[in-house]
Design an enzyme around this catalytic site. Structure first.
Site, mmCIF file in Angstrom:
data_model
loop_
_atom_site.group_PDB
_atom_site.id
_atom_site.type_symbol
_atom_site.label_atom_id
_atom_site.label_comp_id
_atom_site.label_asym_id
_atom_site.label_seq_id
_atom_site.Cartn_x
_atom_site.Cartn_y
_atom_site.Cartn_z
ATOM 1 N N MET A 334 0.822 -1.212 0.000
ATOM 2 C CA MET A 334 0.000 0.000 0.000
ATOM 3 C C MET A 334 0.857 1.264 0.000
ATOM 4 S SD MET A 334 -2.954 -1.253 -0.273
ATOM 5 C CE MET A 334 -4.048 0.135 -0.054
ATOM 6 N N VAL A 410 1.934 0.883 7.764
ATOM 7 C CA VAL A 410 2.748 -0.228 8.284
ATOM 8 C C VAL A 410 1.837 -1.420 8.573
ATOM 9 C CG1 VAL A 410 4.487 1.349 9.219
ATOM 10 C CG2 VAL A 410 2.645 0.559 10.701
ATOM 11 N N SER A 439 -7.170 -0.840 7.490
ATOM 12 C CA SER A 439 -8.419 -1.254 6.852
ATOM 13 C C SER A 439 -9.411 -1.806 7.866
ATOM 14 C CB SER A 439 -8.148 -2.269 5.745
ATOM 15 O OG SER A 439 -7.147 -3.161 6.118
ATOM 16 N N HIS A 460 -8.222 5.769 3.864
ATOM 17 C CA HIS A 460 -8.226 4.354 3.502
ATOM 18 C C HIS A 460 -8.220 4.189 1.989
ATOM 19 C CE1 HIS A 460 -10.625 0.335 3.399
ATOM 20 N NE2 HIS A 460 -9.339 0.103 3.398
ATOM 21 N N ASN A 510 -15.708 -1.899 3.485
ATOM 22 C CA ASN A 510 -15.476 -3.264 3.965
ATOM 23 C C ASN A 510 -16.669 -3.787 4.763
ATOM 24 O OD1 ASN A 510 -13.026 -3.441 2.747
ATOM 25 N ND2 ASN A 510 -11.837 -2.884 4.558
HETATM 26 P P1 NAD Z 1 2.696 -4.781 3.729
HETATM 27 O O1 NAD Z 1 3.022 -5.871 4.640
HETATM 28 O O2 NAD Z 1 2.818 -4.990 2.257
HETATM 29 O O3 NAD Z 1 3.570 -3.489 4.066
HETATM 30 C C1 NAD Z 1 3.820 -3.028 5.353
HETATM 31 C C2 NAD Z 1 5.169 -2.348 5.345
HETATM 32 O O4 NAD Z 1 5.356 -1.681 6.577
HETATM 33 C C3 NAD Z 1 6.330 -3.306 5.178
HETATM 34 O O5 NAD Z 1 7.158 -2.858 4.128
HETATM 35 C C4 NAD Z 1 7.051 -3.227 6.510
HETATM 36 O O6 NAD Z 1 8.446 -3.401 6.391
HETATM 37 C C5 NAD Z 1 6.705 -1.838 6.963
HETATM 38 N N1 NAD Z 1 6.824 -1.660 8.398
HETATM 39 C C6 NAD Z 1 6.407 -2.485 9.369
HETATM 40 N N2 NAD Z 1 6.705 -1.965 10.583
HETATM 41 C C7 NAD Z 1 7.296 -0.780 10.359
HETATM 42 C C8 NAD Z 1 7.828 0.221 11.215
HETATM 43 N N3 NAD Z 1 7.791 0.106 12.526
HETATM 44 N N4 NAD Z 1 8.365 1.327 10.638
HETATM 45 C C9 NAD Z 1 8.409 1.452 9.312
HETATM 46 N N5 NAD Z 1 7.922 0.524 8.461
HETATM 47 C C10 NAD Z 1 7.373 -0.572 8.984
HETATM 48 O O7 NAD Z 1 1.209 -4.335 4.098
HETATM 49 P P2 NAD Z 1 0.143 -3.548 3.212
HETATM 50 O O8 NAD Z 1 -0.722 -4.515 2.518
HETATM 51 O O9 NAD Z 1 0.846 -2.507 2.436
HETATM 52 O O10 NAD Z 1 -0.748 -2.872 4.347
HETATM 53 C C11 NAD Z 1 -0.329 -1.750 5.070
HETATM 54 C C12 NAD Z 1 -1.505 -1.139 5.787
HETATM 55 O O11 NAD Z 1 -2.507 -0.807 4.828
HETATM 56 C C13 NAD Z 1 -2.182 -2.052 6.793
HETATM 57 O O12 NAD Z 1 -2.657 -1.266 7.849
HETATM 58 C C14 NAD Z 1 -3.360 -2.615 6.000
HETATM 59 O O13 NAD Z 1 -4.430 -3.006 6.828
HETATM 60 C C15 NAD Z 1 -3.746 -1.420 5.183
HETATM 61 N N6 NAD Z 1 -4.495 -1.706 3.956
HETATM 62 C C16 NAD Z 1 -4.182 -2.778 3.185
HETATM 63 C C17 NAD Z 1 -4.898 -3.030 2.036
HETATM 64 C C18 NAD Z 1 -4.555 -4.196 1.160
HETATM 65 O O14 NAD Z 1 -5.335 -4.523 0.266
HETATM 66 N N7 NAD Z 1 -3.416 -4.822 1.361
HETATM 67 C C19 NAD Z 1 -5.941 -2.184 1.664
HETATM 68 C C20 NAD Z 1 -6.222 -1.074 2.450
HETATM 69 C C21 NAD Z 1 -5.493 -0.847 3.603
#
Ligand code: NAD
Length: 728
Positions: A334, A410, A439, A460, A510
């Site tokens: 994301m 994150v 999310s 979001h 959602n």
């Molecule tokens: P992801 O696992 O692909 O990415 C998360 C990133 O955060 C990783 O690169 C990780 O290294 C980094 N990270 C973790 N802890 C950290 C810290 N302390 N400091 C800096 N970086 C840190 O996850 P994602 O799918 O990109 O989701 C991220 C957020 O977005 C979540 O809250 C998720 O619920 C939300 N989200 C996801 C989606 C989806 O479809 N995947 C849709 C909407 C919202």
């Protein structure tokens, strides 16, 4: 009324200039059309006028018909629409005939359309009636007929003329898919006759007018012996075209979009008769589409309301909050997408992750997308360098100094999010707004980690960020107006569509999509044929069946959400039967598309092959199957009732956001205009009847909300109810 001005030069060339004063883009109104008509009359009647240039005083030619006018046309009823359209045909036909003798086809005055830029809808149908179309070489210009995208079709002769000009097969992408072209591609496709340097546009147009011969003014379809390119419907080649097109449209639209079917009927029936009769047929089908509640609901949601939301219909009245420097924390799927769309919109981005390598990987996502754009000729090497130059990948929070907005993306873990919030707040100024992209976690809870909860908000995004146009902005209990305005101004900068909702479990999108998926899985557990579930969803206009959708979003994510929801709801948790299926699938490693195994089977390359045969062994298909309508009612009501509850509970405050958000966020049956529009189409009384029946047969999850019942008693609709309080 000065939408068009008229001037005749010393050489006898009249120029009619379209320039709607109050708007940045010309749009056609009823009054504008009447004025154009009278100016054409003036030019044709004046013996000193040799010909006419029709052009624009703006950088573009025209954006189309004023869709507000189209929405109002319906109020007059079918006869009024038909008469209005026929009158329009009369004017365009007058331009096309240009005063020539109907027998000898001599003595007409040349009329040329000179397009400085974009020409859409009626803005292209009008040129189509002229004798020549000259476009300025303006690569940003878009030329075409996008009507089908908002649930109507070109009804000012565009359908009839384009089919006769290039044949049904060649016209299909422009009519049926609303394909738009830049001037050079438009010339290659035969949509325009000439492309010239922008500063030569009017000189060349005049030159053509002064050199045009009688024969240049006769349209092929008005000439003797005209044959339709590609063959008329009963020509062997033409026959195949129409049969194929009919099947293709049905396959693509599942029969739920009235405009596509009507367009094809107008083209087919029109091809069998003389040109003027074809125009009448086109007008009849156009009237039928405008009278269909689906088309007005689509226009309202996908054009009028979407635009109103993009222009800040619900923006608090505070100063401009344009984002200058954005911090993105978490460079995963994301965060990387958010960095890309922001840098692409000209915003400086600081992209932070826990390691430099992860931050760079996030930035590389932008490079990948830009490379793809370059392959398609959409992105230049300079543009790529510019966009990448705006993304600063680092692990150093000090780089966030000067950021006015942070988007945190994150891991979905409240503890990690709390740590990040504190670290960010120590590095940025007191005015910086902090947004989380969570999310599932309530915003007000996450805001507890913030020293400045008024600056804390939810933004979001949907995945994939570069493709999905909806952004859901979530106001926490303590979120202030400046934070909301900041989020809205940011979403406008990245050219996406915002909805603003209040904080509650799963926010809006959602919250509605999960019951849809669950209803599909519940049916599988009950022994409903899985193919019936999937096809019923598609036949009612959902882009993906619930089982395909859960495969795409991943079954383990479903398991995670189910566990968290059960923990939060305790005994009130309603989805035990669904979880049994989900957990069993996960236990077998069938985690969905990413595992190449889920409710569907996939080949080694990850291509979906069909529903997984093992499902039938685990959930034997019952001998008696429900009818299609019952399955569709269950799938639709599961989503729609959740939307009504969200409105009733104040999570949604504007039904326009509910409708636009549903279509853009999860593809809710676009033909319906969204869940509230769908309820208005069937009526609250019928909706309550369906709910009552489903409650008896399926259970209390289908209980009609009190709001819906009260509306049924009073014969109210959502939009009529809302129009008192808010313009809809
Ligand atoms: P992801 O696992 O692909 O990415 C998360 C990133 O955060 C990783 O690169 C990780 O290294 C980094 N990270 C973790 N802890 C950290 C810290 N302390 N400091 C800096 N970086 C840190 O996850 P994602 O799918 O990109 O989701 C991220 C957020 O977005 C979540 O809250 C998720 O619920 C939300 N989200 C996801 C989606 C989806 O479809 N995947 C849709 C909407 C919202």
């Amino acid at each position: 009324m000065t939408d068009f001005t008229y001037a005749v030069d010393a050489d006898g060339v009249a120029t009619i200039t379209w320039d709607v004063k109050a708007k940045s883009m010309n749009v056609m109104s009823t009054e504008g059309f009447a004025l154009l008509d009278s100016l054409i009359d003036t030019a044709l009647a004046d013996a000193a006028v040799k010909g006419v240039i029709l052009t624009s005083g703006k950088k573009d030619f025209a954006g189309g018909m004023d869709l507000n006018v189209i929405a109002q046309m319906r109020a007059g009823g079918a006869q009024a629409i038909f008469d209005g359209v026929m009158q329009m045909h009369g004017v365009l036909r007058k331009i096309e005939r240009a005063g020539m003798d109907p027998k000898t086809k001599k003595g007409g005055k040349p009329i040329v359309a000179a397009l400085p830029g974009t020409a859409l809808g009626i803005g292209y149908e009008l040129p189509l009636a002229c004798h020549r179309i000259i476009a300025a070489d303006n690569p940003k210009a878009k030329i075409g007929l996008p009507e089908i995208m908002v649930g109507i079709f070109p009804g000012a002769g565009g359908t009839t003329r384009l089919v006769r000009k290039m044949g049904a097969m060649m016209a299909a992408p422009f009519l049926l898919e609303g394909k738009l072209s830049d001037p050079k591609s438009a010339k290659a496709a035969g949509l325009v006759d000439e492309v010239v340097a922008p500063d030569a546009l009017l000189t060349r147009a005049k030159e053509w007018v002064l050199s045009a011969k009688d024969a240049d003014l006769v349209k092929p379809w008005d000439d003797k012996g005209y044959k339709m390119p590609g063959g008329a419907p009963y020509h062997p080649a033409g026959f195949m075209t129409y049969v194929g097109a009919s099947a293709m449209i049905l396959g693509k639209t599942m029969g739920v979009y009235p405009a596509a079917k009507a367009l094809l009927s107008a083209a087919y029936e029109g091809a069998l008769v003389p040109f003027d009769t074809a125009l009448k047929i086109e007008a009849r089908w156009f009237t039928s589409v405008l009278m269909n509640p689906s088309s007005s609901a689509m226009i309202r949601s996908l054009f009028i309301n979407k635009e109103a939301l993009e222009k800040g219909a619900n923006r608090p009245k505070v100063d401009d909050q344009t984002v200058k420097r954005l911090g993105v924390i978490g460079a995963g799927m994301m965060g990387a997408g958010i960095a890309y769309v922001s840098a692409n919109a000209g915003i400086e981005v600081v992209l932070i992750d826990a390691s430099q390598e992860a931050a760079e990987r996030g930035k590389a996502h932008s490079a990948d997308l830009l490379d793809k754009g370059m392959k398609r000729g959409k992105v230049t090497a300079e543009k790529k360098a510019e966009v990448l130059g705006r993304i600063h990948a680092t692990t150093d929070y000090a780089a966030l100094a000067g950021c006015d907005l942070i988007v945190e993306a994150v891991f979905e873990d409240p503890k990690i999010k709390a740590e990040v919030t504190a670290k960010v707040e120590a590095a940025v100024g007191a005015d910086c707004i902090f947004a989380t992209n969570t999310s599932t976690l309530p915003i007000s809870g996450l805001a507890k980690a913030s020293a400045r909860p008024a600056n804390f908000i939810g933004i979001h995004f949907f995945s994939p960020v570069d493709k999905m146009n909806l952004v859901e902005i979530i106001r926490g209990k303590e979120t202030g107006d400046v934070a909301v305005a900041k989020a809205l101004d940011y979403v406008r900068q990245i050219r996406k569509t915002p909805i603003v909702v209040n904080d509650a479990r799963f926010f809006y999108a959602n919250r509605c999509i999960i019951p849809y998926i669950n209803e599909g899985i519940r049916m599988v557990a009950e022994g409903v044929e899985p193919a019936l579930v999937e096809n019923a969803a598609k036949l009612v206009g959902m882009p993906l069946g619930p089982l395909q959708l859960v495969d795409e979003t991943s079954i383990d994510l479903g398991v995670k959400i189910a566990k968290a929801t059960r923990a939060a709801m305790g005994d009130a948790y309603p989805d035990g039967a669904v979880d049994a299926v989900l957990f069993a699938m996960a236990d077998q490693g069938r985690l969905g598309k990413k595992a190449n195994a889920g409710f569907y089977a996939y080949d080694a390359g990850g291509k979906r092959e069909g529903l997984w045969e093992g499902l039938a062994t685990q959930y034997p298909v019952a001998e008696v199957q429900p009818d299609l309508t019952t399955v569709q009612h269950r799938l639709l009501m599961a989503q729609v009732l959740e939307a009504v509850r969200a409105l009733d509970e104040g999570v949604l405050t504007d039904i326009r956001e509910g409708d636009v958000g549903a279509i853009l966020g999860w593809g809710f049956a676009p033909w319906s205009g969204g869940p509230f529009s769908w309820l208005d189409i069937i009526g609250a009384a019928r909706a309550v009847e369906i709910c009552d029946h489903l409650t008896t047969t399926q259970g209390t999850r289908f209980t009609a909300p009190a709001l819906l019942r009260a509306m049924a008693d009073k014969g109210e609709t959502f939009y009529a109810r809302a129009s008192g309080a808010k313009a809809a």
